[in-house]
Motif scaffolding. Structure first.
Motif, PDB file in Angstrom:
ATOM      1  N   ILE A  61      17.186  26.557   4.040  1.00 49.19           N
ATOM      2  CA  ILE A  61      17.028  25.230   3.448  1.00 49.19           C
ATOM      3  C   ILE A  61      18.015  25.138   2.281  1.00 49.19           C
ATOM      4  CG2 ILE A  61      15.434  23.641   2.316  1.00 49.19           C
ATOM      5  CD1 ILE A  61      13.148  25.062   3.778  1.00 49.19           C
ATOM      6  N   HIS A  62      18.827  24.083   2.272  1.00 53.68           N
ATOM      7  CA  HIS A  62      19.942  24.024   1.332  1.00 53.68           C
ATOM      8  C   HIS A  62      20.312  22.582   1.007  1.00 53.68           C
ATOM      9  CE1 HIS A  62      21.780  23.408   5.274  1.00 53.68           C
ATOM     10  NE2 HIS A  62      22.781  22.814   4.653  1.00 53.68           N
ATOM     11  N   ASP A  63      21.174  22.428   0.016  1.00 49.78           N
ATOM     12  CA  ASP A  63      21.831  21.150  -0.198  1.00 49.78           C
ATOM     13  C   ASP A  63      23.314  21.405  -0.408  1.00 49.78           C
ATOM     14  OD1 ASP A  63      21.884  22.130  -2.770  1.00 49.78           O
ATOM     15  OD2 ASP A  63      20.571  20.590  -3.613  1.00 49.78           O
ATOM     16  N   HIS A  64      24.056  20.317  -0.675  1.00 48.50           N
ATOM     17  CA  HIS A  64      25.511  20.425  -0.693  1.00 48.50           C
ATOM     18  C   HIS A  64      26.103  19.942  -2.009  1.00 48.50           C
ATOM     19  CE1 HIS A  64      26.150  21.487   3.565  1.00 48.50           C
ATOM     20  NE2 HIS A  64      25.049  20.784   3.784  1.00 48.50           N
ATOM     21  N   VAL A  65      27.324  20.387  -2.263  1.00 45.67           N
ATOM     22  CA  VAL A  65      28.036  19.964  -3.469  1.00 45.67           C
ATOM     23  C   VAL A  65      28.636  18.573  -3.310  1.00 45.67           C
ATOM     24  CG1 VAL A  65      28.621  22.320  -4.162  1.00 45.67           C
ATOM     25  CG2 VAL A  65      30.206  21.038  -2.699  1.00 45.67           C
TER      26      VAL A  65
ATOM     27  N   ILE B  30      18.416  17.731   0.475  1.00 43.94           N
ATOM     28  CA  ILE B  30      17.917  19.056   0.866  1.00 43.94           C
ATOM     29  C   ILE B  30      17.532  19.023   2.346  1.00 43.94           C
ATOM     30  CG2 ILE B  30      16.204  20.833   0.407  1.00 43.94           C
ATOM     31  CD1 ILE B  30      15.908  19.607  -2.408  1.00 43.94           C
ATOM     32  N   HIS B  31      18.058  19.960   3.117  1.00 42.42           N
ATOM     33  CA  HIS B  31      17.797  19.939   4.552  1.00 42.42           C
ATOM     34  C   HIS B  31      17.992  21.317   5.170  1.00 42.42           C
ATOM     35  CE1 HIS B  31      22.135  19.225   4.184  1.00 42.42           C
ATOM     36  NE2 HIS B  31      22.252  19.809   5.358  1.00 42.42           N
ATOM     37  N   GLU B  32      17.661  21.345   6.428  1.00 42.32           N
ATOM     38  CA  GLU B  32      17.741  22.587   7.221  1.00 42.32           C
ATOM     39  C   GLU B  32      18.163  22.163   8.627  1.00 42.32           C
ATOM     40  OE1 GLU B  32      13.811  24.019   8.039  1.00 42.32           O
ATOM     41  OE2 GLU B  32      14.490  26.090   8.072  1.00 42.32           O
TER      42      GLU B  32
END
Ligand code: FE2
Length: 182
Positions: free
Chosen positions: A88-92, A143-145
């Motif tokens: 699970i992450h987000d981006h710059v 935030i997503h996966e």
């Protein structure tokens, strides 16, 4: 870093994305325009060279297809073998995803971190995107996966508003937090 490998279809896509990002619009609107540019490329049979369709058993695989000479965006192919997933992450930066082969599963989350108790995530959306479908995000709130929950290899094209040849990835942060029901 400039062009890595360029099929005619990727060259056309890069030109379309370059036009789409030439805007002072908010990031989410730029991402929407990039998604519109990406959609037609997803049904081009020879979009990718064979090397950019190769996966690995260890983890999903990123192949850099193109990096804008001004570092405004990057286009990559991601190859997902069955069961492979991101954290699970987000981006710059803004991020656009389009499915080229198979069906890709995407789950969205919201971070709850109000200081009253340990931070956690709430699941806010879920989709299974088939070939030709796109989705897009822009921070904050991205935030997503992503995972391949099918029995076949999946290939998706991702466009990021960042230079992944310098950053290695456009991931800003991973979220190893409990997930609660909404
Ligand atoms: Fe992502």
């Amino acid at each position: 870093m400039a062009i890595r490998t360029l099929t005619p279809a990727v060259a056309a896509l890069a030109a379309d994305v370059s036009t789409a990002v030439r805007s002072d619009a908010p990031a989410i609107d730029v991402a929407r325009h990039v998604a519109s540019a990406l959609a037609p490329a997803l049904v081009v049979p020879d979009l990718l060279d064979s090397e950019h369709k190769c996966g690995r058993t260890e983890s999903y695989t990123q192949h850099i297809l193109y990096v804008d000479p001004e570092s405004r965006f990057s286009i990559v192919s991601l190859v997902w073998m069955p069961g492979q997933r991101t954290v699970i992450h987000d981006h710059v930066s803004w991020c656009v995803v389009g499915v080229y082969q198979g069906a890709e599963e995407e789950t969205l989350y919201r971070l709850v971190d109000d200081g009253r108790e340990p931070a956690y995530l709430v699941r806010t959306g879920h989709a299974v995107n088939a070939r030709g479908q796109t989705s897009f995000f822009a921070p904050p709130g991205d935030i997503h996966e992503v995972c391949n929950s099918s029995d076949d290899a999946v290939i998706s094209i991702h466009v990021y508003g960042a230079d992944v040849s310098v950053l290695g990835s456009s991931v800003r942060r991973r979220y190893d937090l409990p997930v609660r029901a909404a």
